[in-house]
Design a protein around this motif. Structure first.
Motif, mmCIF file in Angstrom:
data_model
loop_
_atom_site.group_PDB
_atom_site.id
_atom_site.type_symbol
_atom_site.label_atom_id
_atom_site.label_comp_id
_atom_site.label_asym_id
_atom_site.label_seq_id
_atom_site.Cartn_x
_atom_site.Cartn_y
_atom_site.Cartn_z
ATOM 1 N N PRO A 76 0.809 -1.231 0.000
ATOM 2 C CA PRO A 76 0.000 0.000 0.000
ATOM 3 C C PRO A 76 0.839 1.277 0.000
ATOM 4 C CG PRO A 76 -0.328 -1.251 2.038
ATOM 5 C CD PRO A 76 0.565 -2.060 1.169
ATOM 6 N N GLU A 77 2.132 1.186 0.304
ATOM 7 C CA GLU A 77 2.987 2.380 0.310
ATOM 8 C C GLU A 77 3.329 2.862 -1.103
ATOM 9 O OE1 GLU A 77 5.873 -1.124 0.450
ATOM 10 O OE2 GLU A 77 3.966 -0.656 1.349
ATOM 11 N N ILE A 78 3.037 2.050 -2.134
ATOM 12 C CA ILE A 78 3.312 2.468 -3.511
ATOM 13 C C ILE A 78 2.358 3.594 -3.888
ATOM 14 C CG2 ILE A 78 3.262 1.783 -5.942
ATOM 15 C CD1 ILE A 78 4.025 -1.044 -5.058
ATOM 16 N N ASP A 79 2.936 4.702 -4.347
ATOM 17 C CA ASP A 79 2.143 5.846 -4.812
ATOM 18 C C ASP A 79 2.558 6.136 -6.245
ATOM 19 O OD1 ASP A 79 0.711 8.136 -5.228
ATOM 20 O OD2 ASP A 79 1.821 9.350 -3.772
ATOM 21 N N LEU A 80 1.734 5.721 -7.198
ATOM 22 C CA LEU A 80 2.089 5.876 -8.603
ATOM 23 C C LEU A 80 2.102 7.331 -9.056
ATOM 24 C CD1 LEU A 80 0.209 2.831 -10.161
ATOM 25 C CD2 LEU A 80 2.628 3.048 -9.589
ATOM 26 N N ASN A 81 1.538 8.234 -8.248
ATOM 27 C CA ASN A 81 1.586 9.653 -8.588
ATOM 28 C C ASN A 81 2.965 10.250 -8.332
ATOM 29 O OD1 ASN A 81 -1.141 9.799 -9.375
ATOM 30 N ND2 ASN A 81 -1.753 9.906 -7.228
ATOM 31 N N THR A 82 3.722 9.652 -7.401
ATOM 32 C CA THR A 82 5.038 10.204 -7.066
ATOM 33 C C THR A 82 6.192 9.288 -7.471
ATOM 34 O OG1 THR A 82 4.927 9.267 -4.845
ATOM 35 C CG2 THR A 82 4.127 11.524 -5.125
ATOM 36 N N GLN A 83 5.986 7.975 -7.456
ATOM 37 C CA GLN A 83 7.061 7.043 -7.779
ATOM 38 C C GLN A 83 7.176 6.858 -9.286
ATOM 39 O OE1 GLN A 83 5.788 4.386 -4.179
ATOM 40 N NE2 GLN A 83 7.588 3.480 -5.147
ATOM 41 N N LYS A 84 8.395 6.654 -9.744
ATOM 42 C CA LYS A 84 8.637 6.451 -11.165
ATOM 43 C C LYS A 84 8.481 4.978 -11.509
ATOM 44 C CE LYS A 84 11.477 10.463 -11.625
ATOM 45 N NZ LYS A 84 12.564 11.112 -12.263
ATOM 46 N N VAL A 85 8.149 4.721 -12.774
ATOM 47 C CA VAL A 85 8.018 3.363 -13.278
ATOM 48 C C VAL A 85 8.873 3.239 -14.533
ATOM 49 C CG1 VAL A 85 5.707 3.005 -12.329
ATOM 50 C CG2 VAL A 85 5.957 3.929 -14.638
ATOM 51 N N VAL A 104 7.776 -4.685 -16.142
ATOM 52 C CA VAL A 104 7.418 -3.377 -15.600
ATOM 53 C C VAL A 104 8.051 -3.273 -14.220
ATOM 54 C CG1 VAL A 104 5.513 -1.915 -14.848
ATOM 55 C CG2 VAL A 104 5.244 -3.342 -16.872
ATOM 56 N N GLU A 105 8.732 -2.160 -13.956
ATOM 57 C CA GLU A 105 9.408 -1.967 -12.676
ATOM 58 C C GLU A 105 8.862 -0.720 -12.004
ATOM 59 O OE1 GLU A 105 13.214 -1.550 -14.410
ATOM 60 O OE2 GLU A 105 13.559 -3.705 -14.553
ATOM 61 N N ILE A 106 8.597 -0.835 -10.714
ATOM 62 C CA ILE A 106 8.170 0.310 -9.904
ATOM 63 C C ILE A 106 9.362 0.677 -9.034
ATOM 64 C CG2 ILE A 106 6.513 1.168 -8.219
ATOM 65 C CD1 ILE A 106 4.672 -1.185 -9.139
#
Length: 131
Positions: A76-85, A104-106
């Motif tokens: 749940p700590e993954i934030d796709l708005n701030t983290q790059k992929v 695909v890498e987060i």
């Protein structure tokens, strides 16, 4: 019936068996009858790494693969708005189209300034203290 070939070096040796290897199809059929691609979604913490393999419909995006993988519920700590992929180590956008076999890498956010870490390591090696 055809006679087996005799090995001239070892006449009493058993003949070699051959095996036909069929190529694996590049696409599968998934729900709704559409073609699917095999992709992977990966995420790593400093102490735990996860790589989820899944099938996604042709024309899927990076964001759709991440959602379908269920990784957002596991972390749940993954934030796709701030983290790059990225795909295979190259940064990309969530709306980029996927290809067969893509990984695909987060990426985790950087927690330390790389220049500061390099300076600290250099100071440790020389025994100096810089400001």
């Amino acid at each position: 019936m055809r006679a087996a070939a005799v090995n001239p070096i070892k006449p009493d040796a058993r003949p070699a068996r051959t095996r036909t290897v069929r190529p694996k199809p590049a696409h599968n059929i998934i729900h709704g009858g559409s073609l699917a691609m095999h992709v992977g979604v990966s995420y790593g913490q400093s102490f735990r790494q996860v790589w989820i393999k899944l099938d996604v419909p042709d024309g899927s995006t990076v964001g759709e693969a991440i959602v379908r993988s269920g990784i957002l519920q596991k972390f749940p700590e993954i934030d796709l708005n701030t983290q790059k992929v990225g795909i295979f180590g190259k940064i990309t956008k969530l709306d980029a189209l996927l290809e067969e076999g893509a990984r695909v890498e987060i990426y985790r956010p950087i927690t330390a300034d790389p220049e500061e870490v390099e300076r600290r390591d250099r100071d440790k090696a020389t025994g100096e203290i810089s400001k």
